[in-house]
Write a protein that holds these residues in place. Structure first.
Motif, PDB file in Angstrom:
ATOM      1  N   LEU B 344      -9.754  30.915  73.263  1.00 54.62           N
ATOM      2  CA  LEU B 344     -10.536  32.026  73.820  1.00 54.62           C
ATOM      3  C   LEU B 344     -10.871  31.848  75.295  1.00 54.62           C
ATOM      4  N   VAL B 345     -11.257  30.642  75.693  1.00 55.67           N
ATOM      5  CA  VAL B 345     -11.701  30.483  77.089  1.00 55.67           C
ATOM      6  C   VAL B 345     -10.947  29.389  77.835  1.00 55.67           C
ATOM      7  N   GLY B 346     -10.000  28.743  77.183  1.00 59.03           N
ATOM      8  CA  GLY B 346      -9.227  27.738  77.903  1.00 59.03           C
ATOM      9  C   GLY B 346      -9.940  26.414  78.079  1.00 59.03           C
ATOM     10  N   SER B 347     -10.931  26.141  77.213  1.00 57.85           N
ATOM     11  CA  SER B 347     -11.557  24.824  77.266  1.00 57.85           C
ATOM     12  C   SER B 347     -10.644  23.818  76.569  1.00 57.85           C
ATOM     13  N   ILE B 348     -10.728  22.552  76.991  1.00 57.22           N
ATOM     14  CA  ILE B 348      -9.865  21.544  76.385  1.00 57.22           C
ATOM     15  C   ILE B 348     -10.636  20.896  75.240  1.00 57.22           C
ATOM     16  N   PRO B 349     -10.089  20.945  74.011  1.00 57.18           N
ATOM     17  CA  PRO B 349     -10.800  20.320  72.891  1.00 57.18           C
ATOM     18  C   PRO B 349     -10.987  18.832  73.149  1.00 57.18           C
ATOM     19  N   SER B 350     -12.168  18.314  72.794  1.00 53.53           N
ATOM     20  CA  SER B 350     -12.408  16.881  72.983  1.00 53.53           C
ATOM     21  C   SER B 350     -11.606  16.073  71.970  1.00 53.53           C
ATOM     22  N   ARG B 351     -11.485  16.610  70.771  1.00 58.22           N
ATOM     23  CA  ARG B 351     -10.767  15.877  69.718  1.00 58.22           C
ATOM     24  C   ARG B 351      -9.336  15.637  70.147  1.00 58.22           C
ATOM     25  N   ASP B 358      -0.660  23.099  69.760  1.00 59.64           N
ATOM     26  CA  ASP B 358       0.218  23.959  70.560  1.00 59.64           C
ATOM     27  C   ASP B 358      -0.531  24.785  71.591  1.00 59.64           C
ATOM     28  N   VAL B 359      -1.736  25.237  71.188  1.00 62.96           N
ATOM     29  CA  VAL B 359      -2.517  26.085  72.098  1.00 62.96           C
ATOM     30  C   VAL B 359      -2.651  25.410  73.461  1.00 62.96           C
ATOM     31  N   VAL B 360      -2.834  24.093  73.431  1.00 56.05           N
ATOM     32  CA  VAL B 360      -3.018  23.365  74.689  1.00 56.05           C
ATOM     33  C   VAL B 360      -1.676  22.997  75.307  1.00 56.05           C
ATOM     34  N   THR B 361      -0.802  22.387  74.507  1.00 53.75           N
ATOM     35  CA  THR B 361       0.414  21.811  75.084  1.00 53.75           C
ATOM     36  C   THR B 361       1.402  22.868  75.552  1.00 53.75           C
ATOM     37  N   SER B 362       1.342  24.064  74.944  1.00 61.76           N
ATOM     38  CA  SER B 362       2.286  25.091  75.358  1.00 61.76           C
ATOM     39  C   SER B 362       1.812  25.841  76.593  1.00 61.76           C
ATOM     40  N   ASN B 363       0.617  25.502  77.077  1.00 65.46           N
ATOM     41  CA  ASN B 363       0.042  26.198  78.222  1.00 65.46           C
ATOM     42  C   ASN B 363       0.084  25.261  79.420  1.00 65.46           C
ATOM     43  N   LEU B 365      -1.003  25.408  82.400  1.00 61.85           N
ATOM     44  CA  LEU B 365      -2.254  25.215  83.123  1.00 61.85           C
ATOM     45  C   LEU B 365      -3.131  24.205  82.396  1.00 61.85           C
ATOM     46  N   LEU B 366      -3.315  24.457  81.097  1.00 64.86           N
ATOM     47  CA  LEU B 366      -4.166  23.564  80.316  1.00 64.86           C
ATOM     48  C   LEU B 366      -3.580  22.154  80.296  1.00 64.86           C
ATOM     49  N   ASP B 367      -2.276  22.088  80.311  1.00 65.65           N
ATOM     50  CA  ASP B 367      -1.619  20.794  80.263  1.00 65.65           C
ATOM     51  C   ASP B 367      -1.987  19.953  81.490  1.00 65.65           C
ATOM     52  N   ALA B 368      -2.033  20.615  82.661  1.00 67.00           N
ATOM     53  CA  ALA B 368      -2.414  19.888  83.875  1.00 67.00           C
ATOM     54  C   ALA B 368      -3.820  19.322  83.734  1.00 67.00           C
ATOM     55  N   PHE B 369      -4.706  20.117  83.160  1.00 70.27           N
ATOM     56  CA  PHE B 369      -6.076  19.636  82.978  1.00 70.27           C
ATOM     57  C   PHE B 369      -6.101  18.481  81.973  1.00 70.27           C
ATOM     58  N   ALA B 370      -5.309  18.621  80.901  1.00 66.71           N
ATOM     59  CA  ALA B 370      -5.279  17.564  79.890  1.00 66.71           C
ATOM     60  C   ALA B 370      -4.776  16.258  80.508  1.00 66.71           C
ATOM     61  N   THR B 371      -3.778  16.346  81.391  1.00 70.07           N
ATOM     62  CA  THR B 371      -3.288  15.154  82.089  1.00 70.07           C
ATOM     63  C   THR B 371      -4.403  14.529  82.916  1.00 70.07           C
ATOM     64  N   SER B 372      -5.162  15.383  83.587  1.00 67.71           N
ATOM     65  CA  SER B 372      -6.254  14.915  84.429  1.00 67.71           C
ATOM     66  C   SER B 372      -7.299  14.166  83.603  1.00 67.71           C
ATOM     67  N   ILE B 373      -7.561  14.672  82.397  1.00 67.73           N
ATOM     68  CA  ILE B 373      -8.526  13.989  81.522  1.00 67.73           C
ATOM     69  C   ILE B 373      -8.056  12.575  81.250  1.00 67.73           C
ATOM     70  N   ALA B 374      -6.767  12.474  80.916  1.00 70.03           N
ATOM     71  CA  ALA B 374      -6.228  11.173  80.547  1.00 70.03           C
ATOM     72  C   ALA B 374      -6.284  10.194  81.725  1.00 70.03           C
ATOM     73  N   ASN B 375      -5.956  10.675  82.960  1.00 69.06           N
ATOM     74  CA  ASN B 375      -5.867   9.758  84.103  1.00 69.06           C
ATOM     75  C   ASN B 375      -7.184   9.531  84.824  1.00 69.06           C
ATOM     76  N   ASN B 376      -7.971  10.600  84.960  1.00 71.99           N
ATOM     77  CA  ASN B 376      -9.139  10.500  85.829  1.00 71.99           C
ATOM     78  C   ASN B 376     -10.457  10.903  85.166  1.00 71.99           C
ATOM     79  N   GLY B 377     -10.435  11.213  83.874  1.00 73.31           N
ATOM     80  CA  GLY B 377     -11.647  11.729  83.232  1.00 73.31           C
ATOM     81  C   GLY B 377     -12.794  10.726  83.284  1.00 73.31           C
TER      82      GLY B 377
END
Lengths: 274, 426, 305
Positions: B344-351, B358-363, B365-377
Motif C-alpha cells: 500500500l505505501v511502499g514500506s519495507i517489511p522488517s521481517r 515478491d512485492v518488494v523484490t519485484s519493485n 525502487l524498493l529493492d534499492a532501499f532493501a539493499t541500503s538496509i542491508a549495507n547501511n541500516g
C-alpha cells in the motif's frame, strides 16, 4: 461611485491597498485548493494549471465533516454565550469601580491572558478527568471559556467606560436600581463593543484546536479545527486538502460576520439618534 | 416607583439565567460519540472486547493499512472490535504522556519509532518482553527494529522507512553520469548538474528531528559516531554541505523545508537528486514527469541510514494487554501484515521473510532501499544516545544542521558546538 | 472624557450601595476563573521550580528552586532568544496597532467597499495559523509570488531570502504576525470609532476641520482607552504566539527566529523537559507582568486623575 472616489483621493487608494494585502493570500488559498498536489510546488507563482475539485470532493465525502461542523457550531456558540454571560457584567463592574481591587484584577487578567495555552492542557486534563468532563462538549466549552474570558473582560471594559456616567446618574435619579440601569441604559449603549467581542470570541472558539484534540478522547467528537489538523501529517502537509478544508470551514464564519455586520451598522444609526 | 423598579431587573436577570442555562443545555445535549460510536473512553477499563489503536495517519493509503489490519483481526477473532483513533501527529506524544500521567491511555499505540524511549520513560508504554520472548517469529526481526529500555522490550517496528538517493534519470543522461555509488561521484555529478543549469539536490534542513534524520547519513559517511563524537568528521561533512549551498547545488531555503516540500520540488523537475524516503513512491509515480530511480545513499561503509518508521507498542493502561499483543502479532508483526504495508505505501517489511516477498523484490525502487538496509541500516535513534537525551540530541543537532545550511555557522564552529553539546547529553 | 463626580451627602449612601452592587457584577468571573484558570497557573509556577521530566510528570515533583532558570540562562542562545522576542513583540505591536487604527479609520464609514474589505479581513483573521502560515511561507519563498513579482519588476536581481536568512527571517515572521493582528485591532478600533457621536464630526465639519484634523482631534482621543487595552493585548499576543514560527521556520535557521514562547513550547512538548519549559513560560509571564502593572496604573491615573 466615481464622485465618491474623487472626493477621497487618499482613502480610496489606501483601501485598495488593504484589499490587495488580504485578498492575495486568500486568492492563493483558493487557487491552491484547486490544484493537484503536484502543481502546488510546480506552479507556485503562476495561474496556469489545470484546476481540479478533488480536494473538495474528498473533503465533502468525509462523513465526519458534518458531525464536525455541528460540533464546531455547538462549541463556538456555547463558548460565546458563556463567555459573554460572565464577561459582560465583569467588564462593566471593573469599568465603574475605581479602587485598588480594580487595579489588581486587571493585572491578574493580563497575567491570565499571558498563560501559554499549552501549559493549561495537562492541569486541565487532570481536573476534567476528576470531574468527568473529559470527552464532553461541556468540558470543552468550559475550557475554551476559561481561556477567552480574561480577553473578553479586558476588551469589553473600555466600551463600558465610554458610556457616560451622567446617563446612569439620570436613571438613578428616576429611581432605577443599579441592575436595572445596567440592562436598560448601559447594555444598549455598549452593544457595538459587545457585538464585536462576541464575534471575536465565536471566531476564536471556532478555530480552537489544541483543547479539542486533547480533551475529546474519541475523534468522532472532533470539531472542524481538528479535521484541519489532520491534513498535517508526520512527513508534511497536504496543501490542497488543507486549503480546501480551510475554505469550507470558513464559510459559516463569513455568514456569521455578514449577520453581525448588519447589527453593527444599525448600531451606528441608532447611536446617532441618541 | 421603587417597588416597580425591582421587577424589571429580576426579569432581566432571569433572562440572563435562561440564556446561560440554555448554553449549558446546548452543551450537554450533543456529545454524539457515546451514543453511536462504541466505547466513549478508550482509557477506561472495560470488559468488552474492544481494543483502541491510537495513530497519527491521515493519508488515505496509510489509513487503509489500519483498516486492513482491523478487518484481519476482527474476522480472525469473533466478537472483538478494533477502534482506530486518529490523533494529529504533533499531538500524539503530548497526549499519550498527559494521559499516562493521569492513568489512562489506549490499548495499542502506533507512533514515531524514534520516540519509543521517551514514551516508555513517560510511562505510556507497557513492557512487552514476555510476549516478545515467546513470539515464535521474533527471530525474523533484525535487532535494530526492536526498542529496548533497561532490558525490557517496549516496542517493535513491523516495517521500516528509510532514506535513499532519488535521481532524475533524464538529467543524469543529459550530463552523462551514472547514478553515484560514492560521495566523490555524487559531488562530481552535482557539479555537472549545476554547470548544466540544474539544481543538485533537495533535502530537509529543518531545525528539528527531521533535520537530524536527514543529516545523519552525511555525518556518518565521514566517520562520525554518536558513541564517540569527534570534530574532524563533522567539519568534513559540514564543509561538503556548505560547498553545495555555495555552488547553488542546494538552496539555503532547505532550512524551511520539511520532507515533503523537497520531494515535490524534485518531482517538479530541474533537480538532479533528492535525499528522500521510500514513502514517496506514490508521489513520484503521480507527479514526476520524467524517468527517475533510486540508489542507496552513497555513504560508504561507515555511513549509516536510520531505520525509521512507526513503532508499535501496548499501552501502559490497556485493560486487555493480551488481546493487544494478539492484535500486534496478527497484524503488524505478521508476514501478511508486512506485505500489506509494502504493497500500500511502499514500506519495507522488517521481517526478513516478508522483505523477500515478491512485492518488494519485484519493485526496483524498493529493492534499492532493501539493499541500503542491508549495507547501511542503523538503529533509530542511535543506541549511544540515552533514552532521556534523545529529544534534546535530535533537536540540537537539527538546529546545527540548519545553521550550517543557512550559512550562520562555519563548519569548524558548527562541529565544535555540536561536539560540546553532545558531551553534555551523552 | 467624563464629568467629575460631586459626592453630595444624599448621593454618598447611594454611591456606596451602587459600588457594592457593581463589584458583585465581577463575582461570577472571579468564581469561574478561580475554578478553571487559577489551577493551571499554580501548576505552571510549581513546575517552573521543580525538576519535571517525562518520567515523573504524574508523580512527585522534586523542588529545585531556580535551577531551571539557571539552566536556561546557561544556554548560550538564551540571550539571543530574549532579544528575538523583544524585537518580534516591538514589530508586531507597532505595525499591528498603527495598521489596525489606519484600517479602522479607512473602513469606519459604512458602505459596500468597507463591508467587503472588513469581511475579507475577518475571514482571513479567522483562518487557522497553519493555513495563513503555509500561505505566507509559499508567498515568501524563492519561487514565490512576491519574489517573482519583484524580479519581474526589476526591483531586485536575485530572490530575497525572506525566511532563511538569519537577519531577515525574524522580520518576515513578525510582519506576517502583524498582518494577522491588524484585522483584529481594526475591528475593535472600528467598534470604538463608530460609537463616537455623529454630532462631534458634524460640529468639526461646520468649523471647517480637515479630515486629518478630525482624525487628530476627535477620533484618536476617543479611541485612547481602546488603544491602551489593544496595546496590552497585542503585546501579550506577541509574547505568547508561536504558531506562525512553528509553521514557517520552526525557529530557524539555527535559532534565528526562536522566541520565548516557541522555546518554551519546544522545551516542554518536544524535549519533554516540563520544568525547563515552564521556567521559560514564567520568565515571559514576568516580563509581561511588568507591563501589566504599568497598564493598571496608567488606567487608574488616566481615569481618576
Amino acid at each position: 461611485m466615481r464622485r465618491r472616489l474623487l472626493a477621497e483621493p487618499v482613502a480610496g487608494p489606501l483601501r485598495f491597498v488593504v484589499f490587495v494585502m488580504y485578498a492575495v493570500p486568500l486568492l492563493w488559498i483558493i487557487l491552491t485548493s484547486l490544484k493537484s498536489p503536484a502543481d502546488v510546488i510546480g506552479s507556485q507563482s503562476s495561474f496556469l494549471f489545470e484546476p481540479t475539485f478533488d480536494a473538495y470532493v474528498t473533503a465533502l465525502q468525509n462523513v465526519g465533516l458534518y458531525t464536525a461542523m455541528q460540533q464546531s457550531l455547538v462549541i463556538a456558540t456555547g463558548t460565546m454565550v458563556l463567555v459573554l454571560a460572565i464577561a459582560i457584567p465583569a467588564g462593566y463592574g471593573l469599568a465603574r469601580v475605581d479602587s485598588r481591587i480594580t487595579t489588581v484584577v486587571l493585572g491578574l487578567l493580563i497575567v491570565l491572558q499571558m498563560m501559554p495555552q499549552t501549559a493549561n492542557v495537562i492541569p486541565l486534563f487532570q481536573l476534567f478527568g476528576q470531574w468527568g468532563l473529559l470527552d464532553t462538549n461541556l468540558g470543552l466549552i468550559i475550557a475554551d471559556s476559561a481561556l477567552l474570558t480574561p480577553f473578553a473582560i479586558l476588551l469589553l471594559r473600555p466600551f463600558f467606560r465610554s458610556v457616560p456616567t451622567a446617563l446612569e446618574e439620570a436613571a438613578a435619579i428616576d429611581g432605577s436600581s443599579v441592575v436595572r440601569t445596567f440592562f436598560s441604559v448601559v447594555l444598549p449603549l455598549a452593544r457595538n463593543g459587545i457585538a464585536t467581542t462576541g464575534t471575536l470570541i465565536f471566531l476564536l472558539a471556532w478555530g480552537e484546536f489544541l483543547y479539542a484534540v486533547n480533551f475529546f478522547l474519541t475523534p468522532i467528537n472532533y470539531p472542524l479545527s481538528a479535521l484541519l489538523a489532520s491534513q498535517v501529517s508526520a512527513f508534511g502537509i497536504n496543501w490542497p486538502g488543507l486549503m480546501a478544508l480551510a475554505v469550507i470551514t470558513s464559510i459559516p464564519i463569513l455568514i456569521l460576520f455578514l449577520f453581525t455586520y448588519r447589527l453593527l451598522r444599525e448600531g451606528l444609526t441608532l447611536g446617532a439618534v441618541k | 416607583m421603587k417597588r416597580h423598579s425591582v421587577s424589571r431587573p429580576r426579569r432581566a436577570l432571569a433572562t440572563g439565567a435562561v440564556l446561560a442555562a440554555g448554553a449549558l443545555a446546548l452543551a450537554a445535549c450533543t456529545p454524539s460519540a457515546s451514543e453511536n460510536g462504541g466505547t466513549a473512553d478508550p482509557g477506561t477499563p472495560s470488559t468488552s472486547q474492544t481494543i483502541s489503536v491510537w495513530h497519527y495517519f491521515s493519508d488515505e493509503n496509510q489509513v487503509q493499512i489500519l483498516e486492513d489490519y482491523k478487518e484481519i483481526f476482527e474476522s480472525a477473532n469473533g466478537g472483538v472490535t478494533v477502534e482506530n483513533v486518529f490523533v494529529p501527529y504533533d499531538q500524539l506524544n503530548p497526549r499519550l504522556i498527559s494521559s499516562a500521567a493521569s492513568g489512562s491511555g489506549p490499548d495499542v499505540v502506533v507512533f514515531n519509532g524514534a520516540d519509543a524511549g521517551t514514551l516508555a520513560l513517560g510511562g505510556a508504554l507497557a513492557p512487552m518482553t514476555g510476549y516478545w520472548d515467546s513470539f515464535a517469529d521474533a527471530g525474523q526481526f533484525p535487532d535494530s527494529v526492536v526498542h529496548r529500555l533497561d532490558g525490557e522490550v517496549y516496542a517493535a517496528q513491523g516495517y521500516v522507512n528509510l532514506l535513499g538517493l532519488w535521481y532524475n534519470a533524464e538529467i543524469l543522461n543529459e550530463i552523462g553520469v551514472e547514478p553515484p555509488t560514492t560521495l566523490d561521484e555524487l559531488n562530481d555529478a552535482m557539479d555537472a548538474a549545476v554547470a548544466a543549469g540544474y539544481a543538485g539536490i533537495t533535502l530537509s534542513g529543518l531545525p528539528n528531528s527531521q533535520g537530524e534524520w536527514q543529516a545523519y547519513p552525511w555525518l556518518t559517511a565521514f566517520g562520525f559516531d554518536y558513541a564517540d563524537p569527534q570534530v574532524e568528521p563533522l567539519v568534513d561533512a559540514f564543509t561538503m554541505v556548505q560547498r553545495w549551498t555555495e555552488s547553488g547545488a542546494l538552496t539555503r531555503e532547505a532550512v524551511t523545508w520539511d520532507q515533503t516540500v523537497p520531494f515535490q520540488t524534485f518531482a517538479a523537475g530541474g533537480v538532479a537528486f533528492a535525499e528522500n524516503g521510500n514513502w514517496q513512491q506514490g508521489t513520484a509515480a503521480s507527479t514526476a514527469g520524467f524517468e527517475y530511480g533510486v540508489v542507496p545513499l552513497p555513504i560508504g561503509s561507515s555511513g549509516q541510514v536510520y531505520l525509521g518508521g512507526e513503532g508499535q507498542a501496548i499501552g501502559a493502561f490497556s485493560a486487555n494487554p493480551d488481546l493487544a499483543w494478539q492484535y500486534l502479532e496478527q497484524t503488524y508483526f505478521s508476514y501478511d501484515g508486512g506485505v500489506i504495508a509494502a504493497d500500500l505505501v511502499g514500506s519495507i517489511p522488517s521481517r526478513l521473510d516478508a522483505a523477500g516477498d515478491d512485492v518488494v523484490t519485484s519493485n526496483s525502487l524498493l529493492d534499492a532501499f532493501a539493499t541500503s538496509i542491508a549495507n547501511n541500516g542503523g538503529n533509530y535513534p542511535a543506541p549511544a544516545v540515552p533514552a532521556e537525551a534523545v529529544a534534546d540530541q535530535q533537536l540540537e543537532v537539527g538546529q546545527i544542521w540548519s545553521a550550517v545550511i543557512g550559512g550562520q555557522l562555519s563548519p569548524e564552529d558548527a562541529a565544535q558546538q555540536m561536539v560540546d553539546l553532545l558531551a553534555g547529553l551523552l | 472624557m467624563r464629568g467629575g463626580r460631586t459626592p453630595g451627602t444624599a448621593r454618598l449612601s447611594y454611591e456606596s450601595r451602587k459600588r457594592r452592587t457593581q463589584l458583585l457584577f465581577v463575582a461570577p468571573a472571579v468564581v469561574f476563573l478561580a475554578a478553571f484558570a487559577v489551577f493551571p497557573i499554580i501548576q505552571l509556577f510549581r513546575m517552573s521550580v521543580s525538576d519535571v521530566r517525562v518520567s515523573n510528570l504524574g508523580s512527585d515533583w522534586q523542588f529545585v528552586g531556580l535551577e531551571n532558570v539557571v539552566r536556561n540562562l546557561g544556554q548560550g542562545a538564551f540571550g539571543g532568544v530574549v532579544v528575538n522576542t523583544l524585537l518580534f513583540v516591538a514589530i508586531v505591536t507597532t505595525i499591528g496597532l498603527i495598521g489596525g487604527l489606519a484600517v479602522a479609520i479607512l473602513l469606519a464609514k459604512s458602505g459596500r467597499w468597507s463591508a467587503t474589505i472588513l469581511a475579507l479581513l475577518v475571514f482571513v483573521w479567522a483562518l487557522p495559523p497553519v493555513v495563513n502560515g503555509s500561505v505566507w511561507k509559499f508567498l515568501l519563498g524563492t519561487q514565490g509570488l512576491i519574489n517573482s513579482v519583484l524580479l519581474d519588476l526589476g526591483l531586485i536581481d536575485s530572490a530575497v531570502p525572506f525566511l532563511f536568512d538569519d537577519r531577515i527571517a525574524l522580520l518576515s515572521v513578525a510582519m506576517v504576525n502583524a498582518w494577522v493582528v491588524i484585522p483584529f485591532n481594526a475591528l475593535v478600533f472600528r467598534a470604538s470609532i463608530i460609537s463616537i457621536p455623529a454630532e462631534a464630526f458634524e460640529a468639526a465639519r461646520v468649523d471647517g476641520a480637515s479630515r486629518w484634523q478630525e482624525i487628530r482631534f476627535i477620533t484618536i482621543p476617543a479611541v485612547r482607552p481602546t488603544s491602551l487595552v489593544l496595546f496590552v493585548l497585542t503585546v501579550v499576543y506577541g509574547f505568547r504566539s508561536f504558531d506562525f514560527i512553528y509553521v514557517m521556520t520552526f525557529g530557524g535557521p539555527g535559532t534565528a527566529t526562536t522566541t520565548l514562547p516557541f522555546l518554551g513550547y519546544v522545551q516542554a512538548f518536544i524535549r519533554f523537559d516540563f520544568g525547563l519549559g515552564s521556567a521559560t513560560a514564567v520568565i515571559a509571564v514576568l516580563m509581561v507582568a511588568v507591563l501589566a502593572v504599568i497598564y493598571s496604573r496608567s488606567v487608574r491615573r488616566e481615569e481618576i486623575g
